[in-house]
Design an enzyme around this catalytic site. Structure first.
Site, PDB file in Angstrom:
ATOM      1  N   SER A 135       1.035  -1.093   0.017  1.00 45.82           N
ATOM      2  CA  SER A 135      -0.086  -0.070   0.151  1.00 45.82           C
ATOM      3  C   SER A 135       0.794   1.344   0.052  1.00 45.82           C
ATOM      4  O   SER A 135       2.070   1.227   0.508  1.00 45.82           O
ATOM      5  CB  SER A 135      -0.868   0.045   1.263  1.00 45.82           C
ATOM      6  OG  SER A 135      -1.510   1.318   1.451  1.00 45.82           O
ATOM      7  N   TYR A 148      -2.345   0.267  10.693  1.00 47.85           N
ATOM      8  CA  TYR A 148      -2.328  -0.560   9.262  1.00 47.85           C
ATOM      9  C   TYR A 148      -1.077   0.061   8.482  1.00 47.85           C
ATOM     10  O   TYR A 148      -0.469  -0.847   8.013  1.00 47.85           O
ATOM     11  CB  TYR A 148      -3.452   0.232   8.388  1.00 47.85           C
ATOM     12  CG  TYR A 148      -3.805  -0.194   7.120  1.00 47.85           C
ATOM     13  CD1 TYR A 148      -4.163  -1.413   6.579  1.00 47.85           C
ATOM     14  CD2 TYR A 148      -3.258   0.493   5.878  1.00 47.85           C
ATOM     15  CE1 TYR A 148      -4.182  -1.825   5.363  1.00 47.85           C
ATOM     16  CE2 TYR A 148      -3.441   0.396   4.490  1.00 47.85           C
ATOM     17  CZ  TYR A 148      -3.821  -0.818   4.367  1.00 47.85           C
ATOM     18  OH  TYR A 148      -3.912  -1.247   2.986  1.00 47.85           O
TER      19      TYR A 148
HETATM   20  N1  NAP Z   1      -8.688  -0.661  -1.253  1.00 52.49           N
HETATM   21  C1  NAP Z   1      -7.599   0.236  -1.018  1.00 52.49           C
HETATM   22  O1  NAP Z   1      -7.786   1.411  -1.023  1.00 52.49           O
HETATM   23  C2  NAP Z   1      -6.362  -0.420  -0.958  1.00 52.49           C
HETATM   24  C3  NAP Z   1      -5.293   0.437  -1.089  1.00 52.49           C
HETATM   25  C4  NAP Z   1      -3.866   0.035  -0.802  1.00 52.49           C
HETATM   26  C5  NAP Z   1      -3.761  -1.350  -0.573  1.00 52.49           C
HETATM   27  N2  NAP Z   1      -4.872  -2.334  -0.433  1.00 52.49           N
HETATM   28  C6  NAP Z   1      -4.403  -3.648  -0.090  1.00 52.49           C
HETATM   29  O2  NAP Z   1      -5.232  -4.566  -1.106  1.00 52.49           O
HETATM   30  C7  NAP Z   1      -5.243  -5.808  -0.676  1.00 52.49           C
HETATM   31  C8  NAP Z   1      -6.859  -6.046  -0.858  1.00 52.49           C
HETATM   32  O3  NAP Z   1      -7.600  -5.149  -0.193  1.00 52.49           O
HETATM   33  P1  NAP Z   1      -9.005  -4.768  -1.021  1.00 52.49           P
HETATM   34  O4  NAP Z   1      -9.479  -3.308  -0.987  1.00 52.49           O
HETATM   35  O5  NAP Z   1      -9.286  -5.298  -2.218  1.00 52.49           O
HETATM   36  O6  NAP Z   1      -9.838  -5.612   0.261  1.00 52.49           O
HETATM   37  P2  NAP Z   1     -11.513  -6.419   0.191  1.00 52.49           P
HETATM   38  O7  NAP Z   1     -12.233  -5.815  -1.071  1.00 52.49           O
HETATM   39  O8  NAP Z   1     -11.826  -6.363   1.484  1.00 52.49           O
HETATM   40  O9  NAP Z   1     -10.678  -7.831  -0.290  1.00 52.49           O
HETATM   41  C9  NAP Z   1      -9.846  -8.369   0.752  1.00 52.49           C
HETATM   42  C10 NAP Z   1      -9.423  -9.856   0.449  1.00 52.49           C
HETATM   43  O10 NAP Z   1      -8.536 -10.381   1.317  1.00 52.49           O
HETATM   44  C11 NAP Z   1      -9.397 -11.743   1.970  1.00 52.49           C
HETATM   45  N3  NAP Z   1      -9.107 -11.768   3.164  1.00 52.49           N
HETATM   46  C12 NAP Z   1      -9.294 -10.813   4.310  1.00 52.49           C
HETATM   47  N4  NAP Z   1      -8.787 -11.284   5.456  1.00 52.49           N
HETATM   48  C13 NAP Z   1      -8.443 -12.603   5.055  1.00 52.49           C
HETATM   49  C14 NAP Z   1      -7.919 -13.688   5.870  1.00 52.49           C
HETATM   50  N5  NAP Z   1      -7.689 -13.693   7.361  1.00 52.49           N
HETATM   51  N6  NAP Z   1      -7.634 -14.958   5.513  1.00 52.49           N
HETATM   52  C15 NAP Z   1      -7.809 -15.056   4.025  1.00 52.49           C
HETATM   53  N7  NAP Z   1      -8.408 -14.103   3.198  1.00 52.49           N
HETATM   54  C16 NAP Z   1      -8.483 -12.752   3.782  1.00 52.49           C
HETATM   55  C17 NAP Z   1     -10.948 -11.329   1.511  1.00 52.49           C
HETATM   56  O11 NAP Z   1     -11.496 -12.690   1.470  1.00 52.49           O
HETATM   57  P3  NAP Z   1     -12.530 -13.082   2.787  1.00 52.49           P
HETATM   58  O12 NAP Z   1     -13.046 -11.994   3.474  1.00 52.49           O
HETATM   59  O13 NAP Z   1     -13.275 -13.991   2.073  1.00 52.49           O
HETATM   60  O14 NAP Z   1     -11.611 -13.941   3.628  1.00 52.49           O
HETATM   61  C18 NAP Z   1     -10.827 -10.794   0.076  1.00 52.49           C
HETATM   62  O15 NAP Z   1     -10.484 -11.637  -0.640  1.00 52.49           O
HETATM   63  C19 NAP Z   1      -5.022  -5.638   0.874  1.00 52.49           C
HETATM   64  O16 NAP Z   1      -3.839  -6.326   1.441  1.00 52.49           O
HETATM   65  C20 NAP Z   1      -5.099  -4.033   1.304  1.00 52.49           C
HETATM   66  O17 NAP Z   1      -4.430  -3.719   2.345  1.00 52.49           O
HETATM   67  C21 NAP Z   1      -5.942  -1.744  -0.525  1.00 52.49           C
END
Ligand code: NAP
Length: 231
Positions: A135, A148
């Site tokens: 991130s 975070y």
């Molecule tokens: N959205 C943003 O603005 C952003 C920005 C920078 C970085 N990121 C990073 O990108 C990644 C994905 O984020 P996102 O925004 O796409 O989130 P999201 O839509 O909430 O998706 C998160 C994914 O991770 C899985 N997950 C969460 N906890 C888990 C666990 N304990 N075991 C296995 N799987 C797990 C979820 O599936 P289940 O809930 O079914 O487990 C889902 O597939 C993260 O690492 C986040 O920090 C996001």
């Protein structure tokens, strides 16, 4: 690599958001994709013939090992390992709790570290790419998001070390550092609040392009910031 060779990806957190977009783009390119998530089987294209889902919590090392055994028995080697499973939310210092720390670090740091440990032996030497979805919060701090940010800074240290450690096998390591992306993790925000957010497909396109580069080229860091605004 033989052009007809099956290309296999393992994607933690590949069922929603950024991970879902990466899974879908790789499936559309003909890759076999293994998705690990607590509700991986709810992935929108779970019934695609190239897709296998593994309902596991990345905080449960035995469950991750079990899914690696299933992956190993279904393919020769893994070409892309994407560590995308993660959680994020604000934790102002005055109210930050040990439970929040444990959830953020167990998922974002330990989950990524031990999934890497378990899947690394399956990676194809001379070819594979390991992608950590970090991130912008792994590059700088943000008020009220300290836990975070700390978890993503820890992930950056691990990714940098893996880049060195896996180099003798010619396995490349990429850290993807997006700004704000409109994913289900931000479903609680109003559309007005997300109007400057990027879409997950854009992050996935760049990530997949880095994965598909020839083996001589390594995208070490993919920092994709919002044109306007902050986290
Ligand atoms: N959205 C943003 O603005 C952003 C920005 C920078 C970085 N990121 C990073 O990108 C990644 C994905 O984020 P996102 O925004 O796409 O989130 P999201 O839509 O909430 O998706 C998160 C994914 O991770 C899985 N997950 C969460 N906890 C888990 C666990 N304990 N075991 C296995 N799987 C797990 C979820 O599936 P289940 O809930 O079914 O487990 C889902 O597939 C993260 O690492 C986040 O920090 C996001």
């Amino acid at each position: 690599m033989n052009q007809t060779m099956e290309r296999v990806a393992v994607i933690t957190g590949g069922s929603l958001g950024i991970g879902e977009a990466i899974s879908t783009q790789l499936l559309n390119l003909g890759w076999k994709v293994h998705i690990l998530a607590r509700r991986a089987s709810s992935y929108i294209h779970a019934d695609h013939e190239g897709c296998r889902t593994h309902d596991v919590d990345v905080r449960d090392l035995d469950a991750v090992k079990h899914s690696a055994d299933a992956v190993a028995s279904s393919c020769e080697r893994v070409d892309a390992l994407v560590l995308c499973a993660g959680v994020g939310y604000p934790t102002p210092l005055s109210s930050a709790s040990r439970a929040q720390y444990d959830e953020l670090f167990d998922t974002n740091v330990a989950g990524a570290i031990f999934s890497t440990q378990v899947f690394t032996p399956l990676l194809r030497d001379g070819q594979a790419v390991v992608t950590f979805v970090s991130s912008i919060a792994g590059r700088r701090g943000f008020a009220d998001w300290s836990l975070y940010c700390a978890s993503k800074h820890a992930l950056e240290g691990f990714a940098a070390s893996m880049r060195d450690e896996l180099r003798p096998r010619r396995i490349r390591v990429t850290s993807v550092q997006p700004g704000s992306v409109d994913t289900p993790s931000y479903d609680h925000l109003r559309s007005e609040e997300k109007k400057e957010f990027m879409d997950p497909e854009s992050i996935a396109e760049l990530t997949v392009a880095a994965i598909q580069l020839p083996p001589q080229a390594c995208v070490e860091t993919l920092f994709v910031n919002n044109a306007v605004g902050d986290l």
